[in-house]
Design a protein around this motif. Structure first.
Motif, PDB file in Angstrom:
ATOM      1  N   SER A   1      -6.960  11.919  -0.467  1.00 14.08           N
ATOM      2  CA  SER A   1      -6.184  10.728  -0.127  1.00 14.08           C
ATOM      3  C   SER A   1      -6.187   9.802  -1.333  1.00 14.08           C
ATOM      4  O   SER A   1      -7.246   9.333  -1.759  1.00 14.08           O
ATOM      5  CB  SER A   1      -6.798  10.024   1.095  1.00 14.08           C
ATOM      6  OG  SER A   1      -6.210   8.747   1.279  1.00 14.08           O
ATOM      7  N   ASP A   2      -5.008   9.551  -1.906  1.00 20.77           N
ATOM      8  CA  ASP A   2      -4.861   8.660  -3.060  1.00 20.77           C
ATOM      9  C   ASP A   2      -4.086   7.421  -2.631  1.00 20.77           C
ATOM     10  O   ASP A   2      -2.942   7.532  -2.170  1.00 20.77           O
ATOM     11  CB  ASP A   2      -4.121   9.353  -4.201  1.00 20.77           C
ATOM     12  CG  ASP A   2      -5.020  10.301  -4.969  1.00 20.77           C
ATOM     13  OD1 ASP A   2      -6.224  10.021  -5.050  1.00 20.77           O
ATOM     14  OD2 ASP A   2      -4.523  11.324  -5.474  1.00 20.77           O
ATOM     15  N   SER A   3      -4.707   6.248  -2.793  1.00  8.73           N
ATOM     16  CA  SER A   3      -4.079   4.986  -2.378  1.00  8.73           C
ATOM     17  C   SER A   3      -3.913   4.068  -3.583  1.00  8.73           C
ATOM     18  O   SER A   3      -4.845   3.896  -4.372  1.00  8.73           O
ATOM     19  CB  SER A   3      -4.925   4.276  -1.312  1.00  8.73           C
ATOM     20  OG  SER A   3      -5.075   5.093  -0.167  1.00  8.73           O
TER      21      SER A   3
ATOM     22  N   LEU B   1       0.837  -1.205   0.000  1.00  7.32           N
ATOM     23  CA  LEU B   1       0.000   0.000   0.000  1.00  7.32           C
ATOM     24  C   LEU B   1       0.868   1.250   0.000  1.00  7.32           C
ATOM     25  O   LEU B   1       1.782   1.394   0.820  1.00  7.32           O
ATOM     26  CB  LEU B   1      -0.914  -0.005   1.235  1.00  7.32           C
ATOM     27  CG  LEU B   1      -1.710   1.267   1.545  1.00  7.32           C
ATOM     28  CD1 LEU B   1      -2.599   1.654   0.379  1.00  7.32           C
ATOM     29  CD2 LEU B   1      -2.533   1.083   2.821  1.00  7.32           C
TER      30      LEU B   1
ATOM     31  N   ARG C   1      -9.463   6.545  -4.044  1.00  7.04           N
ATOM     32  CA  ARG C   1      -9.298   7.964  -3.722  1.00  7.04           C
ATOM     33  C   ARG C   1     -10.424   8.410  -2.802  1.00  7.04           C
ATOM     34  O   ARG C   1     -11.588   8.070  -3.008  1.00  7.04           O
ATOM     35  CB  ARG C   1      -9.310   8.822  -4.991  1.00  7.04           C
ATOM     36  CG  ARG C   1      -9.490  10.320  -4.723  1.00  7.04           C
ATOM     37  CD  ARG C   1      -9.386  11.150  -5.981  1.00  7.04           C
ATOM     38  NE  ARG C   1      -7.999  11.246  -6.416  1.00  7.04           N
ATOM     39  CZ  ARG C   1      -7.602  11.957  -7.474  1.00  7.04           C
ATOM     40  NH1 ARG C   1      -8.488  12.600  -8.210  1.00  7.04           N
ATOM     41  NH2 ARG C   1      -6.329  12.007  -7.800  1.00  7.04           N
TER      42      ARG C   1
ATOM     43  N   ARG D   1       0.172   5.490  -0.129  1.00  3.38           N
ATOM     44  CA  ARG D   1      -0.890   6.506  -0.059  1.00  3.38           C
ATOM     45  C   ARG D   1      -0.274   7.894   0.074  1.00  3.38           C
ATOM     46  O   ARG D   1       0.669   8.100   0.850  1.00  3.38           O
ATOM     47  CB  ARG D   1      -1.802   6.231   1.132  1.00  3.38           C
ATOM     48  CG  ARG D   1      -2.892   7.291   1.349  1.00  3.38           C
ATOM     49  CD  ARG D   1      -3.780   6.945   2.536  1.00  3.38           C
ATOM     50  NE  ARG D   1      -4.487   5.699   2.308  1.00  3.38           N
ATOM     51  CZ  ARG D   1      -4.573   4.718   3.204  1.00  3.38           C
ATOM     52  NH1 ARG D   1      -3.983   4.840   4.388  1.00  3.38           N
ATOM     53  NH2 ARG D   1      -5.231   3.612   2.917  1.00  3.38           N
TER      54      ARG D   1
END
Length: 293
Positions: A285-287, A144, A273, A146
């Motif tokens: 928040s972009d993951s 992950l 997102r 982010r």
């Protein structure tokens, strides 16, 4: 002098001298300006003065009301400007994230750009999303990455790296997965924070829905309990990939979620997102998730 005469003189009552006070009564003349005095010029002059006072008071009230009206106009103008900004932020957030060649998230194309690329593409009804396939593809371990971008100083911006796992859970019979992420957040100021988070993902074949649920805190391992609904996913097909969105109002903070799924090779990568907007929060928040096992 005889005794009878003496007795008569003794019996005569004595008369006392009585002093009588004298009072002088005179009318008091009032000068102009005295309380209760008739104004110079008579009653007509008094009416004119009262009218001038009333006109002055009305002018003051009118000016005060105009000031309040101008303040309201300014508030409305500021509210309209903020609404336009929020709408622009939402439109920007709705550019669904897609995966670049390095596995990180890039901003998706806007609706206008897609229309300009294929203006003559006929409308085709979207097929039913393969919900069960997508749900089963979550299972496993993911790397992950982010990025957090905050517009407010009270909420940190930075980068989170860690792992996320999806494991079977009994929250909703056998159609539940426990999501658990752990990792480290490094803020723009260089602070390092350990972080973890848990959710329950549920697939409901009867309703044909995938939903995400909060977990009660504290959440001990193997004994997690469902708290309440976070959001449900609404799917659509975009450029040969499935995307989904959901939203959630948490008190005064609004959360918009945007998912991007690639089902090639058992969904090796996917993106998520969040756009969050509220009195105390304003961030993106972009993951990016990449399968490990």
């Amino acid at each position: 002098m005889s005794s009878a005469l003496r007795i008569a003189r003794v019996a005569r009552p004595a008369v006392a001298n009585v002093q009588v006070a004298r009072f002088s009564i005179a009318s008091r003349m009032m000068a102009a300006g005295d309380t209760g005095a008739t104004r110079s010029g008579g009653a007509a002059s008094g009416d004119a003065f009262s009218k001038r006072e009333e006109a002055s008071e009305n002018l003051y009230v009118k000016r005060h009301e105009q000031e309040k009206l101008e303040q309201l106009r300014q508030k409305v103008k500021a509210g309209e400007a903020q609404l336009a900004k929020d709408k622009a932020d939402l439109d920007k957030a709705q550019n669904i994230p897609v995966h670049g060649p390095d596995g990180c998230l890039n901003a998706g194309s806007s609706k206008n750009e897609r229309t300009n690329r294929q203006p003559d593409r006929p409308h085709i009804e979207s097929p039913m999303p393969p919900l069960e396939s997508i749900f089963k593809s979550f299972s496993g371990t993911w790397k992950l990455h982010r990025s957090l971008t905050s517009a407010l100083p009270g909420f940190p911006s930075g980068t989170f790296t860690g792992t996320a796992t999806f494991k079977p859970h009994s929250a909703f019979d056998s159609l539940s997965l426990l999501y658990h992420e752990t990792g480290e957040l490094v803020t723009e100021q260089g602070y390092k924070l350990l972080a973890n988070r848990k959710y329950i993902y549920r697939f409901s074949p009867d309703d044909e829905k995938i939903s995400i649920w909060f977990v009660k805190e504290p959440a001990p391992d193997e004994n997690e309990e469902v708290d309440y609904l976070f959001h449900e996913l609404e799917f659509s097909l975009l450029d040969q990939r499935w995307i989904a969105k959901g939203d959630h109002l948490c008190e005064k903070d609004m959360y918009w979620a945007f998912y991007d799924f690639r089902l090639d090779n058992n969904m090796e990568k996917w993106g998520l997102r969040y756009k969050v907007k509220g009195p105390q929060k304003d961030y993106l928040s972009d993951s990016a998730y990449e399968r490990v096992a």
